[in-house]
Every structure is written in C-alpha cells, then in structure tokens.
Design an enzyme around this catalytic site. Structure first.
Site, short mmCIF file in Angstrom:
data_model
loop_
_atom_site.label_atom_id
_atom_site.label_comp_id
_atom_site.label_asym_id
_atom_site.label_seq_id
_atom_site.Cartn_x
_atom_site.Cartn_y
_atom_site.Cartn_z
N CYS A 169 1.20 -1.17 0.23
CA CYS A 169 0.20 0.32 -0.09
C CYS A 169 0.53 1.09 -0.02
O CYS A 169 1.68 1.59 1.11
CB CYS A 169 -0.59 0.08 1.23
SG CYS A 169 -1.77 1.69 1.78
N CYS A 225 -0.03 3.92 2.77
CA CYS A 225 0.56 3.19 4.04
C CYS A 225 1.90 4.55 4.69
O CYS A 225 1.89 4.41 4.94
CB CYS A 225 0.46 1.79 3.81
SG CYS A 225 -1.14 1.18 4.28
#
Length: 107
Positions: free
Chosen positions: A32, A35
């Site tokens: 991600c 993230c």
C-alpha cells in the site's frame, strides 16, 4: 529505532483492549503506497505522545482476523481506542495536523 511497534492477534487484547492508556493502531499493508506515507507520521506522533497514548501498527495481510473484526475495508486506516472501545476512525492518507487534532480530542 522506531517508536511504533507491531501488534498481532495473540497480544491484541492485552496491548489494546486492556490498555490503561488510549491506543492508536495504524492498519497497513506492505503493498500500500499511501500506507508508506502515513507510517512515518504515526512514528513521529508515537514519540510525541509517548506516555500519553500507545501506538501500534497492524499488517492487515498478517492479521486478517483483526482487520475483519474491526471492518477494515480500506487502508491506511487508523483506529483509536479508549477503554477498549473504538472512539475514532480515520481512513486514507491524512495530514499530521488532522491526526493530532483527533488524538487531542480523545486525550
């Protein structure tokens, strides 16, 4: 050394639900991109709020039971717990100032 440690299913109740301090969990995954942008912010905040709030990271791929239990559908997601209950949720890439505001509301 990081101010942010990982939490998993085996220790979740002890470290999060039974915590004497409020807790923030950064739900993330290795793949991600957003993230990877949020995690350094949470690491900084973990240092700033040391002794006032516990902060952990939780890899959703390795801890699917936790993610499913708390309805994590998008990452990054930040959940804040107080007295064992979720009291705040932030989904998506969020500026540090906005996260701090939510933390301060809980504290």
């Amino acid at each position: 050394m990081s101010n942010l440690s990982a939490v998993n299913q085996n220790e979740f109740n002890e470290r999060v639900i039974e915590s004497d301090l409020p807790v923030l969990i950064d739900f993330w995954a290795e793949w991600c991109g957003p993230c990877k942008q949020v995690t350094p912010i949470i690491e900084e905040l973990a240092g700033e709020y040391h002794g006032k709030m516990h902060m952990f990271s939780c890899d959703v791929d390795s801890n699917q039971d936790i993610a499913v239990n708390y309805g994590i559908r998008s990452i990054p997601t930040l959940l804040m717990f107080k007295n064992g209950e979720v009291v705040q949720q932030i989904v998506g890439l969020t500026p540090k100032a906005s996260i701090k505001q939510k933390i301060d509301e809980i504290l």
